[in-house]
Design a protein around this motif. Structure first.
Motif, PDB file in Angstrom:
ATOM      1  N   MET A   1       0.830  -1.197   0.000  1.00  0.00           N
ATOM      2  CA  MET A   1       0.000   0.000   0.000  1.00  0.00           C
ATOM      3  C   MET A   1       0.870   1.255   0.000  1.00  0.00           C
ATOM      4  N   ALA A   2       2.069   1.136  -0.550  1.00  0.00           N
ATOM      5  CA  ALA A   2       3.001   2.258  -0.618  1.00  0.00           C
ATOM      6  C   ALA A   2       3.933   2.026  -1.800  1.00  0.00           C
ATOM      7  N   THR A   3       4.661   3.036  -2.170  1.00  0.00           N
ATOM      8  CA  THR A   3       5.667   2.899  -3.216  1.00  0.00           C
ATOM      9  C   THR A   3       6.984   3.454  -2.698  1.00  0.00           C
ATOM     10  N   ALA A   4       8.059   3.044  -3.330  1.00  0.00           N
ATOM     11  CA  ALA A   4       9.382   3.550  -2.978  1.00  0.00           C
ATOM     12  C   ALA A   4      10.200   3.672  -4.249  1.00  0.00           C
ATOM     13  N   GLU A   5      11.050   4.654  -4.301  1.00  0.00           N
ATOM     14  CA  GLU A   5      11.962   4.844  -5.425  1.00  0.00           C
ATOM     15  C   GLU A   5      13.364   5.033  -4.897  1.00  0.00           C
ATOM     16  N   ARG A   6      14.316   4.542  -5.651  1.00  0.00           N
ATOM     17  CA  ARG A   6      15.716   4.717  -5.284  1.00  0.00           C
ATOM     18  C   ARG A   6      16.518   4.828  -6.566  1.00  0.00           C
TER      19      ARG A   6
ATOM     20  N   SER B   1       8.220  -2.046   5.797  1.00  0.00           N
ATOM     21  CA  SER B   1       8.955  -0.992   5.109  1.00  0.00           C
ATOM     22  C   SER B   1       9.477  -1.513   3.773  1.00  0.00           C
ATOM     23  N   LEU B   2       9.778  -0.592   2.875  1.00  0.00           N
ATOM     24  CA  LEU B   2      10.207  -0.922   1.517  1.00  0.00           C
ATOM     25  C   LEU B   2      11.685  -0.595   1.306  1.00  0.00           C
ATOM     26  N   LEU B   3      12.308  -1.365   0.417  1.00  0.00           N
ATOM     27  CA  LEU B   3      13.711  -1.169   0.033  1.00  0.00           C
ATOM     28  C   LEU B   3      14.629  -1.110   1.246  1.00  0.00           C
ATOM     29  N   THR B   4      14.460  -2.075   2.148  1.00  0.00           N
ATOM     30  CA  THR B   4      15.253  -2.094   3.375  1.00  0.00           C
ATOM     31  C   THR B   4      16.664  -2.615   3.151  1.00  0.00           C
ATOM     32  N   LYS B   5      16.876  -3.336   2.054  1.00  0.00           N
ATOM     33  CA  LYS B   5      18.182  -3.922   1.767  1.00  0.00           C
ATOM     34  C   LYS B   5      18.309  -4.063   0.265  1.00  0.00           C
ATOM     35  N   VAL B   6      19.512  -3.859  -0.249  1.00  0.00           N
ATOM     36  CA  VAL B   6      19.787  -4.017  -1.675  1.00  0.00           C
ATOM     37  C   VAL B   6      21.082  -4.797  -1.804  1.00  0.00           C
ATOM     38  N   THR B   7      21.073  -5.866  -2.615  1.00  0.00           N
ATOM     39  CA  THR B   7      22.288  -6.648  -2.866  1.00  0.00           C
ATOM     40  C   THR B   7      22.483  -6.807  -4.361  1.00  0.00           C
ATOM     41  N   LYS B   8      23.708  -7.066  -4.765  1.00  0.00           N
ATOM     42  CA  LYS B   8      24.013  -7.228  -6.197  1.00  0.00           C
ATOM     43  C   LYS B   8      23.348  -8.479  -6.759  1.00  0.00           C
ATOM     44  N   ALA B   9      22.944  -8.389  -8.037  1.00  0.00           N
ATOM     45  CA  ALA B   9      22.347  -9.525  -8.735  1.00  0.00           C
ATOM     46  C   ALA B   9      23.017  -9.659 -10.090  1.00  0.00           C
ATOM     47  N   LYS B  10      23.018 -10.853 -10.611  1.00  0.00           N
ATOM     48  CA  LYS B  10      23.559 -11.086 -11.953  1.00  0.00           C
ATOM     49  C   LYS B  10      22.591 -10.477 -12.967  1.00  0.00           C
ATOM     50  N   PRO B  11      23.082  -9.620 -13.858  1.00  0.00           N
ATOM     51  CA  PRO B  11      22.167  -8.974 -14.810  1.00  0.00           C
ATOM     52  C   PRO B  11      21.661  -9.934 -15.882  1.00  0.00           C
TER      53      PRO B  11
ATOM     54  N   VAL C   1       9.684 -20.186   4.492  1.00  0.00           N
ATOM     55  CA  VAL C   1       8.503 -20.392   3.660  1.00  0.00           C
ATOM     56  C   VAL C   1       8.694 -19.663   2.333  1.00  0.00           C
ATOM     57  N   SER C   2       7.816 -19.939   1.389  1.00  0.00           N
ATOM     58  CA  SER C   2       7.943 -19.390   0.049  1.00  0.00           C
ATOM     59  C   SER C   2       7.607 -17.906   0.004  1.00  0.00           C
ATOM     60  N   ALA C   3       8.126 -17.249  -1.027  1.00  0.00           N
ATOM     61  CA  ALA C   3       7.784 -15.850  -1.284  1.00  0.00           C
ATOM     62  C   ALA C   3       7.865 -15.636  -2.784  1.00  0.00           C
ATOM     63  N   GLN C   4       6.942 -14.852  -3.308  1.00  0.00           N
ATOM     64  CA  GLN C   4       6.938 -14.533  -4.734  1.00  0.00           C
ATOM     65  C   GLN C   4       6.526 -13.078  -4.876  1.00  0.00           C
ATOM     66  N   SER C   5       7.253 -12.364  -5.715  1.00  0.00           N
ATOM     67  CA  SER C   5       6.958 -10.954  -5.909  1.00  0.00           C
ATOM     68  C   SER C   5       6.932 -10.648  -7.394  1.00  0.00           C
ATOM     69  N   GLY C   6       6.025  -9.799  -7.791  1.00  0.00           N
ATOM     70  CA  GLY C   6       5.943  -9.372  -9.183  1.00  0.00           C
ATOM     71  C   GLY C   6       5.306  -8.005  -9.252  1.00  0.00           C
ATOM     72  N   PHE C   7       5.336  -7.405 -10.412  1.00  0.00           N
ATOM     73  CA  PHE C   7       4.809  -6.061 -10.579  1.00  0.00           C
ATOM     74  C   PHE C   7       3.392  -6.118 -11.110  1.00  0.00           C
ATOM     75  N   ASN C   8       2.504  -5.309 -10.536  1.00  0.00           N
ATOM     76  CA  ASN C   8       1.127  -5.268 -11.009  1.00  0.00           C
ATOM     77  C   ASN C   8       0.948  -4.128 -12.012  1.00  0.00           C
ATOM     78  N   SER C   9      -0.272  -3.880 -12.432  1.00  0.00           N
ATOM     79  CA  SER C   9      -0.537  -2.905 -13.492  1.00  0.00           C
ATOM     80  C   SER C   9      -0.262  -1.464 -13.086  1.00  0.00           C
ATOM     81  N   SER C  10      -0.127  -1.189 -11.794  1.00  0.00           N
ATOM     82  CA  SER C  10       0.155   0.183 -11.385  1.00  0.00           C
ATOM     83  C   SER C  10       1.653   0.463 -11.262  1.00  0.00           C
ATOM     84  N   SER C  11       2.489  -0.513 -11.584  1.00  0.00           N
ATOM     85  CA  SER C  11       3.931  -0.344 -11.506  1.00  0.00           C
ATOM     86  C   SER C  11       4.470   0.224 -12.811  1.00  0.00           C
ATOM     87  N   SER C  12       5.586   0.895 -12.709  1.00  0.00           N
ATOM     88  CA  SER C  12       6.279   1.365 -13.908  1.00  0.00           C
ATOM     89  C   SER C  12       7.773   1.290 -13.638  1.00  0.00           C
ATOM     90  N   ILE C  13       8.548   1.423 -14.703  1.00  0.00           N
ATOM     91  CA  ILE C  13       9.999   1.435 -14.563  1.00  0.00           C
ATOM     92  C   ILE C  13      10.529   2.643 -15.317  1.00  0.00           C
TER      93      ILE C  13
END
Length: 163
Positions: free
Chosen positions: A27-32, A72-82, A120-132
């Motif tokens: 119910m919130a958004t975050a940008e970085r 809270s959102l964007l509490t941690k950021v780690t490197k990922a393989k592009p 336990v499992s977790a799955q995240s994806g972007f819904n129709s209100s998301s943009s990049i």
């Protein structure tokens, strides 16, 4: 962005396991700014629910540890393989500007949540209100996943590369 998060289940013998999932809407958004090829983490609130029968005697039943919302959102950021799209028909060079894609599917990421007593499992994806948004400051290749280009491509993912 929607999260499908796992539920921890403790049986009456005290053994924990995974026990289903629950959808949690952010119910919130975050940008970085300045993030390139990273995993972004959010902090989730969980709560224990225990079934208790009190008809004649107090009998404690199983317990579920369920996700209730997002702390809270964007509490941690780690490197990922592009992800690398190698087809040159999918590329355009830009020298500056801000580019925003608001339509299309996005990647869905599956992983896990450590509840302290069980993972336990977790799955995240972007819904129709998301943009990049891509903010270009120097000559950059912007690529999509389709020869149609990043604007008309079916996915809402793209990548920027040094020119």
């Amino acid at each position: 962005m929607d999260h499908q998060l796992g539920i921890g289940f403790k049986n009456t013998a005290g053994k924990w396991s995974g026990g289903g999932t629950r959808k949690v809407d952010l119910m919130a958004t975050a940008e970085r700014d300045g993030l390139i090829s990273v995993w972004a983490y959010n902090r989730v609130n969980y709560r224990d629910y225990t079934r208790v029968c009190t008809y004649t005697t107090r009998v404690v039943g199983p317990t579920e540890r369920r996700p209730m919302g997002v702390h809270s959102l964007l509490t941690k950021v780690t490197k990922a393989k592009p992800v690398i799209f190698k087809d040159p028909r999918k590329c355009n060079a830009y020298t500056s500007g801000t580019f925003i894609k608001k339509t299309g599917k996005n990647a869905t990421v599956s992983g896990g949540v450590d509840l302290g007593v069980v993972n336990v499992s977790a799955q995240s994806g972007f819904n129709s209100s998301s943009s990049i948004t891509w903010v270009v400051h120097k000559k950059t290749w912007l690529r999509g996943n389709s020869p149609l280009g990043w604007v008309d491509g079916a996915l809402r993912i793209a990548e920027a590369h040094k020119y």
